[in-house]
Design a protein around this motif. Structure first.
Motif, mmCIF file in Angstrom:
data_model
loop_
_atom_site.group_PDB
_atom_site.id
_atom_site.type_symbol
_atom_site.label_atom_id
_atom_site.label_comp_id
_atom_site.label_asym_id
_atom_site.label_seq_id
_atom_site.Cartn_x
_atom_site.Cartn_y
_atom_site.Cartn_z
ATOM 1 N N ILE A 7 0.853 -1.201 0.000
ATOM 2 C CA ILE A 7 0.000 0.000 0.000
ATOM 3 C C ILE A 7 0.883 1.245 0.000
ATOM 4 O O ILE A 7 0.665 2.184 -0.775
ATOM 5 C CB ILE A 7 -0.951 0.006 1.227
ATOM 6 C CG1 ILE A 7 -2.014 -1.089 1.087
ATOM 7 C CG2 ILE A 7 -1.620 1.375 1.400
ATOM 8 C CD1 ILE A 7 -2.815 -1.361 2.354
ATOM 9 N N LYS A 8 1.908 1.234 0.859
ATOM 10 C CA LYS A 8 2.799 2.399 0.942
ATOM 11 C C LYS A 8 3.563 2.595 -0.366
ATOM 12 O O LYS A 8 3.692 3.719 -0.856
ATOM 13 C CB LYS A 8 3.779 2.230 2.116
ATOM 14 C CG LYS A 8 3.093 2.357 3.480
ATOM 15 C CD LYS A 8 4.057 2.004 4.595
ATOM 16 C CE LYS A 8 3.318 1.926 5.936
ATOM 17 N NZ LYS A 8 4.125 1.312 6.985
ATOM 18 N N LYS A 61 1.113 3.785 -3.254
ATOM 19 C CA LYS A 61 0.149 4.792 -2.811
ATOM 20 C C LYS A 61 -0.317 5.690 -3.967
ATOM 21 O O LYS A 61 -1.489 6.020 -4.086
ATOM 22 C CB LYS A 61 0.807 5.621 -1.704
ATOM 23 C CG LYS A 61 -0.060 6.705 -1.098
ATOM 24 C CD LYS A 61 -1.116 6.152 -0.178
ATOM 25 C CE LYS A 61 -1.793 7.200 0.670
ATOM 26 N NZ LYS A 61 -2.280 8.391 0.047
ATOM 27 N N THR A 62 0.595 6.068 -4.853
ATOM 28 C CA THR A 62 0.234 6.946 -5.979
ATOM 29 C C THR A 62 -0.785 6.264 -6.881
ATOM 30 O O THR A 62 -1.764 6.875 -7.306
ATOM 31 C CB THR A 62 1.502 7.324 -6.786
ATOM 32 O OG1 THR A 62 2.474 7.817 -5.857
ATOM 33 C CG2 THR A 62 1.221 8.385 -7.824
ATOM 34 N N ASP A 110 -4.177 6.081 -4.948
ATOM 35 C CA ASP A 110 -4.810 7.406 -4.934
ATOM 36 C C ASP A 110 -5.458 7.715 -6.285
ATOM 37 O O ASP A 110 -6.557 8.257 -6.351
ATOM 38 C CB ASP A 110 -3.780 8.500 -4.611
ATOM 39 C CG ASP A 110 -3.444 8.564 -3.125
ATOM 40 O OD1 ASP A 110 -4.177 7.948 -2.329
ATOM 41 O OD2 ASP A 110 -2.448 9.214 -2.765
ATOM 42 N N PHE A 163 -2.180 3.701 4.591
ATOM 43 C CA PHE A 163 -2.565 4.688 3.575
ATOM 44 C C PHE A 163 -2.074 6.096 3.918
ATOM 45 O O PHE A 163 -1.956 6.947 3.037
ATOM 46 C CB PHE A 163 -4.084 4.698 3.388
ATOM 47 C CG PHE A 163 -4.569 3.689 2.383
ATOM 48 C CD1 PHE A 163 -4.711 4.029 1.041
ATOM 49 C CD2 PHE A 163 -4.871 2.383 2.777
ATOM 50 C CE1 PHE A 163 -5.156 3.100 0.112
ATOM 51 C CE2 PHE A 163 -5.318 1.443 1.858
ATOM 52 C CZ PHE A 163 -5.465 1.796 0.509
#
Length: 327
Positions: free
Chosen positions: A45-46, A49-50, A53, A82
């Motif tokens: 997830i980290k 993230k882009t 999003d 997140f």
């Protein structure tokens, strides 16, 4: 494209302008580091993230299905990964209990009650921009969380009732709700004033209400809250479109308990009553445009609260859906 997440389809989705709603992501079997453990999932997830999003911005709702999320604590780790800032639940109507960290129970009202469509905390000026839901125990039957795109609702209502939408745009809405002292779990809007304002002190409650732009009138064993006038239609700057951002239908058709009459719960901002026939037509529009998928254990649903309204269908227990609100 994503290394970890693979998009897939289920029969319940709808296609709007070529974009699946909700967008559903599952683990990519061809990934070099499949998220087979919670720590690998939160790391992915980290890292991505882009990508996450951007798909949330595009679809408004993203369902993460098939990932190793089993408990409330796992879900809390996912929310933390997140990196969105937490929003304290001040001013909301639903009875909720903190479970762990940033995780709360979703509305605890009885299983036979439906919860009408709403944007989370649309009746107060400070509301979450994003919310997470997690299915810890899948429902015996029913219990879906239907979702609907707000700009579509706005366009449809405007098409059918242009003068009504003009009045809403001009006057906004006024919300009135009577709160008891303590939570009433038998009511979908049964949050007492102590937990609404996170205090036992009336003067602190008044200060917190004033910060929300809310007036309080103390009654013998309860308090009347008056909120507004507050806009019923907002402009979503990031997507450059108008949205149906209010709790009008929810209040008018659902804010009912021993203390509250739903017809008096919401009026035009100038205090004039709303037209019942149009409200019920808005309810039909919400239902027609919505998507409801059956929950599966481990599902994590991320909603953009600017783009999407949500509801809850009645259900046969067991069912445990947890939630987390983000600024």
């Amino acid at each position: 494209m994503s290394e970890t997440f693979l998009e897939f389809q289920i029969p319940h989705q709808k296609l709007f302008n070529g974009i699946q709603f909700p967008l559903i992501l599952s683990p990519n079997p061809k990934s070099q580091t499949p998220p087979s453990s919670l720590s690998l999932f939160t790391k992915a997830i980290k890292t991505e993230k882009t990508f996450l999003d951007s798909v949330l911005h595009k679809s408004g709702a993203v369902l993460l299905r098939g990932f190793p999320v089993n408990t409330a604590s796992d879900f809390n780790d996912v929310v933390e990964a997140f990196g969105f800032e937490e929003l304290p639940y001040v001013g909301g109507a639903a009875p909720r209990t903190n479970v762990v960290g940033r995780v709360f129970t979703a509305n605890e009202s009885p299983p036979d009650q439906k919860i009408p469509f709403h944007h989370e905390m649309a009746q107060v000026p400070t509301f979450p921009s994003k919310l997470f839901f997690f299915c810890e125990v899948e429902p015996g039957s029913g219990g879906e969380t239907p979702i609907v795109l707000s700009h579509l609702v706005y366009e449809k209502v405007k098409e059918r009732h242009p003068e009504f939408v003009e009045r809403l745009d001009e006057h906004g809405l006024l919300y009135t709700r009577v709160l008891g002292e303590d939570d009433d779990p038998s009511s979908p809007i049964g949050r007492g004033w102590k937990s609404t304002f996170l205090t036992k002190d009336k003067s602190v409650a008044e200060e917190r209400a004033a910060n929300l732009g809310m007036k309080l009138e103390w009654l013998e064993d309860s308090v009347k809250t008056i909120m507004g006038p507050i806009p019923a239609i907002k402009f979503d700057k990031t997507r450059q479109r108008k949205i149906w951002f209010n709790s009008m239908v929810a209040a008018y058709t659902g804010w009912e308990d021993a203390r509250n009459d739903p017809v008096k719960a919401v009026t035009f901002g100038d205090g004039k009553p709303l037209p019942a026939d149009i409200i019920y037509d808005c309810l039909n529009i919400l239902e027609e445009e919505s998507v409801a998928f059956p929950w599966q254990k481990g599902d994590v649903l991320l909603l953009d609260n600017w783009a999407v309204l949500h509801a809850r269908r009645s259900f046969d227990p067991p069912r445990r859906i947890l939630a987390s609100l983000c600024k």
